[in-house]
Design a protein around this motif. Structure first.
Motif, short mmCIF file in Angstrom:
data_model
loop_
_atom_site.label_atom_id
_atom_site.label_comp_id
_atom_site.label_asym_id
_atom_site.label_seq_id
_atom_site.Cartn_x
_atom_site.Cartn_y
_atom_site.Cartn_z
N LYS A 1 0.83 -1.20 0.00
CA LYS A 1 0.00 0.00 0.00
C LYS A 1 0.87 1.25 0.00
O LYS A 1 0.59 2.23 -0.68
CB LYS A 1 -0.93 0.01 1.21
CG LYS A 1 -1.93 1.16 1.20
CD LYS A 1 -2.87 1.06 2.37
CE LYS A 1 -3.99 2.10 2.26
NZ LYS A 1 -3.51 3.47 2.16
N GLN A 2 1.95 1.20 0.77
CA GLN A 2 2.85 2.34 0.83
C GLN A 2 3.45 2.63 -0.54
O GLN A 2 3.57 3.77 -0.97
CB GLN A 2 3.97 2.08 1.84
CG GLN A 2 4.89 3.28 2.07
CD GLN A 2 5.95 2.99 3.10
OE1 GLN A 2 6.31 1.84 3.34
NE2 GLN A 2 6.47 4.01 3.71
N ASP B 1 0.71 4.18 -2.73
CA ASP B 1 0.48 5.56 -2.31
C ASP B 1 1.61 6.47 -2.81
O ASP B 1 1.36 7.61 -3.20
CB ASP B 1 0.38 5.65 -0.79
CG ASP B 1 -0.92 5.06 -0.25
OD1 ASP B 1 -1.00 4.83 0.95
OD2 ASP B 1 -1.83 4.84 -1.06
N THR B 2 2.82 5.98 -2.78
CA THR B 2 3.96 6.77 -3.23
C THR B 2 3.84 7.10 -4.71
O THR B 2 4.07 8.24 -5.13
CB THR B 2 5.28 6.01 -2.98
OG1 THR B 2 5.43 5.79 -1.57
CG2 THR B 2 6.47 6.81 -3.48
N ASP C 1 1.60 15.23 -6.86
CA ASP C 1 2.61 16.29 -6.70
C ASP C 1 2.97 16.92 -8.05
O ASP C 1 3.19 18.13 -8.15
CB ASP C 1 3.86 15.74 -6.02
CG ASP C 1 3.66 15.48 -4.54
OD1 ASP C 1 2.70 16.04 -3.96
OD2 ASP C 1 4.45 14.72 -3.95
N LYS D 1 -3.02 22.49 -2.80
CA LYS D 1 -2.65 22.06 -1.45
C LYS D 1 -2.84 23.20 -0.45
O LYS D 1 -2.70 22.99 0.75
CB LYS D 1 -1.19 21.59 -1.43
CG LYS D 1 -0.94 20.30 -2.19
CD LYS D 1 0.43 19.72 -1.91
CE LYS D 1 1.54 20.57 -2.50
NZ LYS D 1 2.87 19.95 -2.29
N GLN E 1 -10.07 15.23 2.32
CA GLN E 1 -9.11 14.75 3.33
C GLN E 1 -9.50 13.37 3.83
O GLN E 1 -10.53 12.85 3.47
CB GLN E 1 -9.02 15.74 4.49
CG GLN E 1 -10.34 16.07 5.13
CD GLN E 1 -10.21 17.19 6.16
OE1 GLN E 1 -9.13 17.71 6.41
NE2 GLN E 1 -11.32 17.59 6.76
N LYS F 1 -7.22 9.81 -2.12
CA LYS F 1 -6.80 10.71 -1.05
C LYS F 1 -5.34 11.15 -1.21
O LYS F 1 -4.60 10.66 -2.05
CB LYS F 1 -7.01 10.09 0.34
CG LYS F 1 -8.41 9.57 0.59
CD LYS F 1 -9.47 10.65 0.48
CE LYS F 1 -10.86 10.11 0.80
NZ LYS F 1 -11.92 11.11 0.56
N TYR F 2 -4.96 12.11 -0.38
CA TYR F 2 -3.61 12.66 -0.36
C TYR F 2 -3.19 12.69 1.10
O TYR F 2 -4.02 12.52 2.00
CB TYR F 2 -3.63 14.07 -0.98
CG TYR F 2 -2.27 14.67 -1.25
CD1 TYR F 2 -1.43 14.14 -2.22
CD2 TYR F 2 -1.84 15.79 -0.54
CE1 TYR F 2 -0.19 14.71 -2.47
CE2 TYR F 2 -0.60 16.36 -0.78
CZ TYR F 2 0.22 15.81 -1.75
OH TYR F 2 1.45 16.37 -1.99
N ASP F 3 -1.90 12.89 1.38
CA ASP F 3 -1.47 12.81 2.77
C ASP F 3 -1.76 14.08 3.57
O ASP F 3 -1.59 14.10 4.80
CB ASP F 3 0.02 12.45 2.87
CG ASP F 3 0.90 13.36 2.05
OD1 ASP F 3 0.38 14.35 1.48
OD2 ASP F 3 2.12 13.12 1.98
N THR F 4 -2.20 15.13 2.90
CA THR F 4 -2.66 16.35 3.57
C THR F 4 -3.95 16.80 2.89
O THR F 4 -4.25 16.33 1.78
CB THR F 4 -1.60 17.48 3.47
OG1 THR F 4 -1.35 17.76 2.09
CG2 THR F 4 -0.31 17.08 4.17
N LYS G 1 1.12 9.57 -5.17
CA LYS G 1 1.55 10.87 -4.63
C LYS G 1 2.42 11.61 -5.64
O LYS G 1 2.34 12.84 -5.78
CB LYS G 1 2.30 10.69 -3.32
CG LYS G 1 2.61 12.01 -2.60
CD LYS G 1 3.25 11.76 -1.25
CE LYS G 1 3.45 13.07 -0.49
NZ LYS G 1 4.30 14.04 -1.18
#
Length: 283
Positions: free
Chosen positions: A137-138, A141-142, A149, A259, A283, A235-238, A145
């Motif tokens: 999952k990490q 997500d990377t 970004d 962002k 979020q 989703k996003y980390d922020t 992301k």
């Protein structure tokens, strides 16, 4: 029947390089199910699916360097058919023809297993399994992301009215999009990615092929629509802010993602930098 199936598998193996053959259970009822399951799973010269309606067993033959059992089963699940590893979305299952709506044994089994896991202590093997899942999952997500970004950097270039930078950054977006492996995505993200990927790729390509800021901003409208559909599920980390300018798109209005809650308009730049408002927080 066994001889015919063996011949079919042999032929499929000969046509597919680096062929790996596995047998899995896929739930369904009839010949219509067979057609849908096999069509969803097949990829020319990459994957071949043969499903038996009586045994509910499917033989998967695939190029192990280009796809995997999970990717094939996810495609089949998205067509409405459960396996022991992946469940079809309820909304897709509900749209199957009446004769194709099989008893969802896999769903009951998975639900029961999940309930049991919550009431028992995990053993060492379960810990290892969860660790592997967390790592996977990490990684996903990377990759997503990087896509998000890259989008934000492109948006910032449009805010600065820098067509040259926007064209270069759009190429970075395309690279990031291509790096995402759809088969590794969670099911809900996988579904939305399938719907939006083509549009995202087309918009990024169009922006990269011109330095005309007006044209880039036009393409950015549809690009932002597709990106919004993905990011609200993945989703996003922020927190991410969906913002809206009523003047953009010839007065029809247009959205973009940021962002920052403070408005910096990518459709007008310094001409009307703060024109717009935040209409949703993701979020």
């Amino acid at each position: 029947m066994a001889i015919i199936l063996l011949l079919s598998v042999t032929i499929a193996s000969a046509q597919i390089k680096n062929a790996k053959t596995e047998t899995v259970k896929i739930y369904g009822n009839c010949d219509m199910c067979k057609s849908t399951i096999e069509t969803a799973g097949n990829l020319k010269k990459v994957a071949k699916v043969e499903w038996n309606k009586d045994s509910k067993m499917a033989t998967l033959t695939y190029n192990s360097t280009k796809t995997s059992q999970d990717e094939i089963l996810k495609r089949i699940a998205l067509a409405g058919y459960d396996s022991d590893k992946f469940l079809a979305p309820d909304s897709v299952y509900d749209k199957l023809h009446g004769c194709c709506q099989y008893e969802r044994e896999a769903k009951v089994a998975v639900s029961t297993e999940m309930k049991m896991e919550t009431t028992t202590t995990e053993n060492h093997a379960n810990h290892a399994s969860h660790s592997d899942t967390a790592v996977a999952k990490q990684q996903v997500d990377t990759k997503l992301k990087v896509v998000f970004d890259s989008y934000f950097l492109l948006k910032d270039a449009l805010v600065k009215t820098d067509g040259k930078a926007a064209a270069t950054l759009a190429k970075d977006v395309s690279t990031a999009l291509n790096a995402v492996k759809m088969g590794e995505l969670a099911m809900d993200v996988h579904m939305i990615w399938m719907k939006q990927m083509k549009g995202l790729m087309a918009s990024a390509k169009n922006i990269s092929e011109t330095q005309d800021i007006k044209r880039q901003r036009e393409f950015f409208i549809s690009f932002s629509k597709s990106m919004y559909e993905v990011i609200k599920v993945a989703k996003y980390d922020t927190p991410v802010y969906l913002q809206f300018c009523p003047m953009a798109n010839d007065g029809k209005g247009a959205n973009w993602l940021s962002k920052e809650n403070a408005v910096k308009n990518p459709y007008y730049g310094s001409q009307m930098l703060t024109c717009g408002k935040t209409v949703e927080t993701i979020q």
